[in-house]
Every structure is written in structure tokens, then in C-alpha cells.
Scaffold this active site. Sequence first.
Site, PDB file in Angstrom:
ATOM      1  N   LYS A   1      -3.970  -5.176   7.654  1.00 37.35           N
ATOM      2  CA  LYS A   1      -4.611  -4.585   8.839  1.00 37.35           C
ATOM      3  C   LYS A   1      -5.002  -3.127   8.612  1.00 37.35           C
ATOM      4  O   LYS A   1      -6.126  -2.722   8.914  1.00 37.35           O
ATOM      5  CB  LYS A   1      -3.667  -4.719  10.029  1.00 37.35           C
TER       6      LYS A   1
ATOM      7  N   THR B   1      -5.405  -1.600   5.713  1.00 33.81           N
ATOM      8  CA  THR B   1      -6.434  -1.587   4.676  1.00 33.81           C
ATOM      9  C   THR B   1      -7.796  -1.918   5.267  1.00 33.81           C
ATOM     10  O   THR B   1      -8.808  -1.285   4.937  1.00 33.81           O
ATOM     11  CB  THR B   1      -6.072  -2.591   3.568  1.00 33.81           C
TER      12      THR B   1
ATOM     13  N   ARG C   1      -1.489   5.421  12.507  1.00 37.29           N
ATOM     14  CA  ARG C   1      -0.147   5.965  12.726  1.00 37.29           C
ATOM     15  C   ARG C   1       0.422   6.529  11.426  1.00 37.29           C
ATOM     16  O   ARG C   1      -0.012   6.161  10.348  1.00 37.29           O
ATOM     17  CB  ARG C   1       0.787   4.870  13.254  1.00 37.29           C
TER      18      ARG C   1
ATOM     19  N   LYS D   1       8.880  -3.205   3.757  1.00 33.68           N
ATOM     20  CA  LYS D   1       7.439  -3.226   4.024  1.00 33.68           C
ATOM     21  C   LYS D   1       6.662  -2.283   3.117  1.00 33.68           C
ATOM     22  O   LYS D   1       5.522  -2.544   2.752  1.00 33.68           O
ATOM     23  CB  LYS D   1       7.187  -2.865   5.492  1.00 33.68           C
TER      24      LYS D   1
ATOM     25  N   ALA E   1       5.371  -1.400  16.505  1.00 33.21           N
ATOM     26  CA  ALA E   1       4.811  -2.268  17.544  1.00 33.21           C
ATOM     27  C   ALA E   1       5.741  -3.393  17.952  1.00 33.21           C
ATOM     28  O   ALA E   1       5.532  -4.016  18.986  1.00 33.21           O
ATOM     29  CB  ALA E   1       3.483  -2.859  17.088  1.00 33.21           C
TER      30      ALA E   1
ATOM     31  N   PHE F   1       1.397  -4.672  13.823  1.00 37.09           N
ATOM     32  CA  PHE F   1       1.748  -6.095  13.749  1.00 37.09           C
ATOM     33  C   PHE F   1       0.666  -6.972  14.373  1.00 37.09           C
ATOM     34  O   PHE F   1      -0.507  -6.592  14.393  1.00 37.09           O
ATOM     35  CB  PHE F   1       3.126  -6.341  14.351  1.00 37.09           C
TER      36      PHE F   1
ATOM     37  N   PHE G   1      -8.920 -12.528  -1.016  1.00 39.04           N
ATOM     38  CA  PHE G   1      -8.185 -12.531  -2.276  1.00 39.04           C
ATOM     39  C   PHE G   1      -9.014 -13.294  -3.304  1.00 39.04           C
ATOM     40  O   PHE G   1      -9.725 -14.253  -2.948  1.00 39.04           O
ATOM     41  CB  PHE G   1      -6.819 -13.203  -2.131  1.00 39.04           C
TER      42      PHE G   1
ATOM     43  N   TRP H   1     -10.460  -4.044  -0.340  1.00 33.19           N
ATOM     44  CA  TRP H   1      -9.365  -3.678  -1.240  1.00 33.19           C
ATOM     45  C   TRP H   1      -9.909  -3.400  -2.649  1.00 33.19           C
ATOM     46  O   TRP H   1      -9.519  -2.416  -3.282  1.00 33.19           O
ATOM     47  CB  TRP H   1      -8.328  -4.796  -1.298  1.00 33.19           C
TER      48      TRP H   1
END
Length: 571
Positions: free
Chosen positions: A87, A89, A110, A121, A289, A317, A397, A425
Site C-alpha cells: 500500500k 509503495t 505516516r 513488519k 490502524a 492496513f 509481481f 516497485w
Amino acid sequence: MHQRTAIALDPASDAAIAAGVTPLPIEAVGEKLGIPASALYRYGPHKAKLALDFAAGLADTDHGEVRPRGRLVLVTAINPTPAGEGKTTTTIGLGDALSRLGARAAVCLREPSLGPVFGAKGGATGGGRAQIIPMQDINLHFTGDLHAITAANNLLSALIDNHIHWGNALDLDARRISWRRVMDLNDRALRAVTVGLGGPANGFPREDGFDITVASEVMAILCLADSLADLEARLARMVIGQTRGRRMVRAHELGGVGAMVALLRDAFQPNLVQTMEGTPAFVHGGPFANIAHGCNSVMATRSALALADVVVTEAGFGADLGAEKFLDIKCRQAGLAPDAAVVVATVRALKMHGGVPLKALGTPDPEAVARGCANLRRHVENLGKFGLPVVVALNHFTGDAPAEMEAVRAAMADLGVGVHACAHWARGGEGALALAREVMALVERPNGFHVLYPDDMPLAAKIETIAREIYRADRVDFSTAAAARLKEFEAEGFGRLPVCMAKTQYSFSADPAARNAPTGHALPVREVRLSAGAGFVVALAGDIMTMPGLPSAPAAADIFVMPDGFIAGLS
């Protein structure tokens, strides 16, 4: 040492990719938004804070509203899985793509918490070619905001115990002190502690506990306040406990609110950094979140909206948590109206929701993707209940099969929702241009944004509405204590507050193992807490904890400093 050198020099690592970019001077980043150098307080050459007087001047002083310039785009996601969604990224990649299309774009994110950075994480600065920089600074101490919040919170804790020690003139009931200490690390051993041991010189023993800093009410207040005066007023309103006569005691009665504001003054100023492609990024505030409201600060968002054509922000999230709180809490309090929403998914994560184990995700399975799309569909449908237009960003991906991506498009076709495979990415903003074009089209269309429930709905009914409409639960099971506390909050005049749900991020239900789109479940609300200063009531569902623990193999074990000062192992 040989192994450490290999890790540090891995050209595919996020840290190595970020280190290969030469950032613009922060004044050049500000210039893109028309921010004069005199309005930036530098923290080195590549990060700065926005001066409060400049930020205040961006508001329409006649009406107290931000000038209606920028369009606001919310990036959210499906329920997270170990396969990853991306998210943050995607938020960064979309911001860069909008800049490439000629828009004056800004990103609002954030600040990372040290708990996840050293836990499971990892950091929160994006990945690959879609990162904010300086990545190492942001993931660690940054500009010290979270340390200031920790200090302000714990100053109030010290004042509470000091008040009791010196005679307890307020008649505080030590059994009913609700204010907890905080630290910005994961430490399960601190969830429940006893303070004041060691005899009369150390105060009176009482039960206490620690939350992680990003779950604190002080963090929420810093993110929701719109001025220093509002910050002080909110801190003063915080309820820290009750007297023996059951009267609620506010923070201002302890006499230290002014000192708390002094600690928070600099932290309250929004932070300005940049993406790897030089797009301005406001990174400010860091509430989780799943246990807090999960959005960056109102100050940063309003500043960005006054300066940019398009502002891309993310909420933590899945959309059942971060997006719902962004819309029902932040937008309600700040008077914001988003123009569009992006829901991020990956083929791999959808396969996990469709029942495929983590080790088998490399095998193409369009049927599993189609099954897992039930999770994606529910999030998209839920956002429609707020009146928002939606587009799906499929974070691509290299192993994704064409048939699997087509399964996602087919699942969204009857909803009239576009799906764009994004390669930000690997390619930065260039890899998200198709998504950016659709977002630009969506934000130009009028929408009927509205919150999910009205202010005057009873607190229990608000919780039931979220459970029914967003989680698709059949019912809410309130503990006896939670039901009684909700009635008490209403009797004290807090019935019009919105609700901040604290629930596992992994499922629509309170059971983290119930992936995809469970129905027929009950939501157990075991505890409710009042955040009078932040302006919401927290409802804790299931086994959710406000102080996380470290995993069996924490990321901290792989972080180290090279002889040249380069910090390796951050991700």
C-alpha cells in the site's frame, strides 16, 4: 563480517536502492509546492519541518477552511497477508506517476514506528523504486516526533503518580486510573506492570501498563489537531481516570498540559521529505490502524491540499480498518472530502485469501485468485457505501500469470471498477502511469461522499453499524463491562463521538485466521476506552493488544551498522 558485507551491498535491497539516489536539497523539494526556504526548518540537507506560521497561513482565515485547491486520493488495501500488498509503495508510486503526468502532486504518509521496524513488519518507506528518502533516517529517529510524543505522554503519567504521592487532592482512585505509559517499541512484558514499589519514597503501588506510542491518545491528538491552540485544548480534555466518587478527571487538573505542549511544539510541525523521484512527501504522525485511527496528521494533509493539485494519502492496513477510520474519524473531524479511493491488492495475496498456503504461491492458480477476490470485492463495495469512486491497483509481481490478473479484472467487471497492473516497485512512477490516468479522471467526477453513521447515533449502535456494514458480522457481543462503560460515556456527554475500532487487521472478523470474506460471525467487544481529547471512543474487539510483542525472529537481529556508518538490514 563477510555475511554482513554481503547484506549491505545487495543491490536489490531497499536500503541499497535508496542509497543509490542523490536526493534533491530540501529547499528544491519545497519549491515544487511554492514553499519558500524561509518556511522550512532544516533537519540536515534532505528533511525539514514546515513552519507553523506558514502552515496556518495556508488556511482561509475568513472561513477557517483550507483553500479548495487540491484533490484528495485515499490509498487503502485488502486485508494484509504474509504475501504482501504494498500500500505504501503504491501510494508513493502513484504520487510519482501523477508528477510525471504534469500534476503538482504531493504524498502524505505516516511516520514509521520503531516497533515494526525492529519486529516483523519492517519499515514504512515503500520499496524498490517507489520509496521516500532518506529511508534510513525516516525509519529510525527521523525528526524525533515519536520521542516527543512518548515524553509528553509519560510526563502526564509522572504527574499522576506525583499527585497521588503528595496527598491526592483530587481524590484519584488508583484502581480507576485509565492513563497508561507508552514506549515506541514492541515489548509484551510491559503490557501489565506494577509501579510505585520500593517503599514510601517511591509513591503508592498501583497497577499500570504500557501501550506502544503510536497507539496513544497523545499520538491521535497530534494527528487530529489543526492548530497549537487546538492541540492544547485537546490535551486538556483528556480523561486520565476517576475519583473515588466516580467523577472523571481531566488532564488539565494535573497542571502539566502547558509542559506537554512545549514538548510537542516542534513535533506538531509537518515533516517534508521526498520520493526517490523528487515528489514532495509530507510524513507526519504514525498511529496504527488496527489499534488507533491509522492516518497521518490533519496539519500535513491540509497543508498539502493547499499547495498541491493532487494529494495521495494512505490509511493503514485493510480498508475495513484504516479507510473506515480515515473516513469516519479524520474526515468527519477535519471536514475533509476525498475525491477517489485506490484499493491495493496482489495476485499472491488474493491466492492466500483463496486458500493457497504461502509456500505454494509461486504456482499459477487463477481459480484461487477468483476465490480470493471475494475479499477485494467486499472492500470495494464497502467504499461505495461512503459514496467514493474506486479503482484497483494490482501491485505486479514478475511471477503473476496473465490468467490470474484476468481473474481479478473479471471479478471487478460487474462492479464497474477498473483494475490496473502496476510495476512501480521495479519502474517507479513510470510503472503506475495507467493507474494515475484513471485516478485523474476519477477525481474530476462529482461524488457523493458521506460518513457511515450520524453523530447522534448511540455509541453501541455505531459499533454495530460498522460491524454489520463493513465487517458483515451478524451481531456484536458486548461484554457486560463494555456495555456499561458505553452507557457511562453517553451519560457524561460523549455519545456523539465516532468510534475507533481496535481489531485484527488480518480478517473482517475478530479471528485473524478467518481470511477472505467471512460471514455469519459475531464481533466480540471486550473493552471500550474513552479518548476524549482525540474525540473518539475506542472499542477493542477480540484479542487485539495495544502493546505488540516481538516475533520469534525479530528484524532487530539483522540490523547493524557498517564501518562506514551505513545501516544495513532495514527494509
